[in-house]
Design a protein around this motif. Structure first.
Motif, PDB file in Angstrom:
ATOM      1  N   UNK A  50       0.862  -1.174   0.000  1.00 47.35           N
ATOM      2  CA  UNK A  50       0.000   0.000   0.000  1.00 47.35           C
ATOM      3  C   UNK A  50       0.905   1.232   0.000  1.00 47.35           C
ATOM      4  N   UNK A  51       0.658   2.134  -0.935  1.00 48.88           N
ATOM      5  CA  UNK A  51       1.458   3.363  -1.023  1.00 48.88           C
ATOM      6  C   UNK A  51       0.762   4.457  -0.221  1.00 48.88           C
ATOM      7  N   UNK A  52       1.492   5.052   0.711  1.00 47.82           N
ATOM      8  CA  UNK A  52       0.944   6.141   1.513  1.00 47.82           C
ATOM      9  C   UNK A  52       1.785   7.395   1.374  1.00 47.82           C
ATOM     10  N   UNK A  53       1.254   8.538   1.817  1.00 38.31           N
ATOM     11  CA  UNK A  53       1.992   9.797   1.664  1.00 38.31           C
ATOM     12  C   UNK A  53       3.208   9.907   2.604  1.00 38.31           C
ATOM     13  N   UNK A  54       3.169   9.252   3.736  1.00 37.98           N
ATOM     14  CA  UNK A  54       4.256   9.333   4.710  1.00 37.98           C
ATOM     15  C   UNK A  54       4.974   8.000   4.867  1.00 37.98           C
ATOM     16  N   UNK A  55       4.187   6.961   4.931  1.00 41.34           N
ATOM     17  CA  UNK A  55       4.715   5.619   5.130  1.00 41.34           C
ATOM     18  C   UNK A  55       3.988   4.679   4.189  1.00 41.34           C
ATOM     19  N   UNK A  56       4.726   3.752   3.634  1.00 44.95           N
ATOM     20  CA  UNK A  56       4.129   2.755   2.744  1.00 44.95           C
ATOM     21  C   UNK A  56       4.345   1.371   3.313  1.00 44.95           C
ATOM     22  N   UNK A  57       3.500   0.471   2.900  1.00 42.71           N
ATOM     23  CA  UNK A  57       3.688  -0.945   3.188  1.00 42.71           C
ATOM     24  C   UNK A  57       4.224  -1.558   1.904  1.00 42.71           C
ATOM     25  N   UNK A  58       5.464  -1.981   1.944  1.00 43.63           N
ATOM     26  CA  UNK A  58       6.139  -2.427   0.727  1.00 43.63           C
ATOM     27  C   UNK A  58       7.057  -3.595   1.068  1.00 43.63           C
ATOM     28  N   UNK A  59       6.834  -4.725   0.435  1.00 45.42           N
ATOM     29  CA  UNK A  59       7.631  -5.921   0.693  1.00 45.42           C
ATOM     30  C   UNK A  59       9.076  -5.713   0.272  1.00 45.42           C
ATOM     31  N   UNK A  60       9.989  -6.068   1.175  1.00 43.80           N
ATOM     32  CA  UNK A  60      11.416  -6.065   0.879  1.00 43.80           C
ATOM     33  C   UNK A  60      12.059  -7.162   1.709  1.00 43.80           C
ATOM     34  N   UNK A  61      13.113  -7.735   1.200  1.00 38.06           N
ATOM     35  CA  UNK A  61      13.852  -8.758   1.934  1.00 38.06           C
ATOM     36  C   UNK A  61      15.198  -8.187   2.367  1.00 38.06           C
ATOM     37  N   UNK A  62      15.522  -8.383   3.627  1.00 43.10           N
ATOM     38  CA  UNK A  62      16.796  -7.922   4.165  1.00 43.10           C
ATOM     39  C   UNK A  62      17.682  -9.146   4.353  1.00 43.10           C
ATOM     40  N   UNK A 117      14.660 -16.881   2.908  1.00 47.06           N
ATOM     41  CA  UNK A 117      16.010 -16.556   2.467  1.00 47.06           C
ATOM     42  C   UNK A 117      16.512 -15.224   2.990  1.00 47.06           C
ATOM     43  N   UNK A 118      15.639 -14.432   3.581  1.00 46.32           N
ATOM     44  CA  UNK A 118      15.988 -13.144   4.168  1.00 46.32           C
ATOM     45  C   UNK A 118      14.846 -12.693   5.064  1.00 46.32           C
ATOM     46  N   UNK A 119      15.078 -11.647   5.823  1.00 45.91           N
ATOM     47  CA  UNK A 119      14.049 -11.139   6.731  1.00 45.91           C
ATOM     48  C   UNK A 119      13.009 -10.358   5.929  1.00 45.91           C
ATOM     49  N   UNK A 120      11.744 -10.659   6.170  1.00 48.16           N
ATOM     50  CA  UNK A 120      10.637  -9.986   5.491  1.00 48.16           C
ATOM     51  C   UNK A 120      10.401  -8.640   6.169  1.00 48.16           C
TER      52      UNK A 120
END
Length: 154
Positions: A33-45, A107-110
């Protein structure tokens, strides 16, 4: 000790399961979800905080499991430490083990919280917040004890 151990295990289990459900949703469904201040966006660390040590990606999960085992041994030997810090310890273990499980599962941290208003911040997850909360509680307890000891010496 039995009551504190049960409570800490309950806290651990609730946070661990909740965090894994959220991560499963981000990893397997399109929850972005794209927000103006904060988004929810999947990334692997593949590293640790701010992707440090990502070159150890494949070995990092075993190193971290070893550190958890050392922590458990320490707490077993020093039961008084567990008795004093059982809530932050439960939080630390829940967040830490949840992130370690991600390494084995995905394989990485979600990660999925992405702050981007005013400045760009690292992407993080609930487990990271819980770990930081645990550290803050430990620091608070330490400061409170130091002030009490100082007051009693005077």
């Amino acid at each position: 000790m039995g009551k504190k151990l049960k409570l800490s295990f309950t806290i651990f289990l609730c946070i661990f399961i909740f965090d894994q459900i959220i991560k499963y949703g981000f990893a397997n469904y399109d929850w972005n979800v794209e927000g103006p201040y904060m988004s929810l966006q999947l990334a692997y660390n593949y590293g640790v905080a701010f992707s440090m040590f990502s070159f150890l990606a494949e070995y990092l999960k075993y190193i971290q499991l070893g550190l958890v085992l050392i922590g458990l041994i320490y707490l077993y030997i020093n039961k008084n430490v567990f008795m004093e810090y059982y809530i932050p310890i439960a939080l630390l273990f829940a967040g830490g083990l949840s992130n370690i499980l991600d390494r084995f599962t995905y394989g990485g941290v979600v990660d999925y919280f992405y702050w981007h208003y005013g400045f760009e911040f690292a992407i993080f997850n609930i487990a990271d917040v819980i770990i930081n909360l645990a550290v803050a509680i430990i620091i608070y307890i330490q400061i409170k004890q130091a002030r009490l000891e100082k007051k009693n010496k005077v």
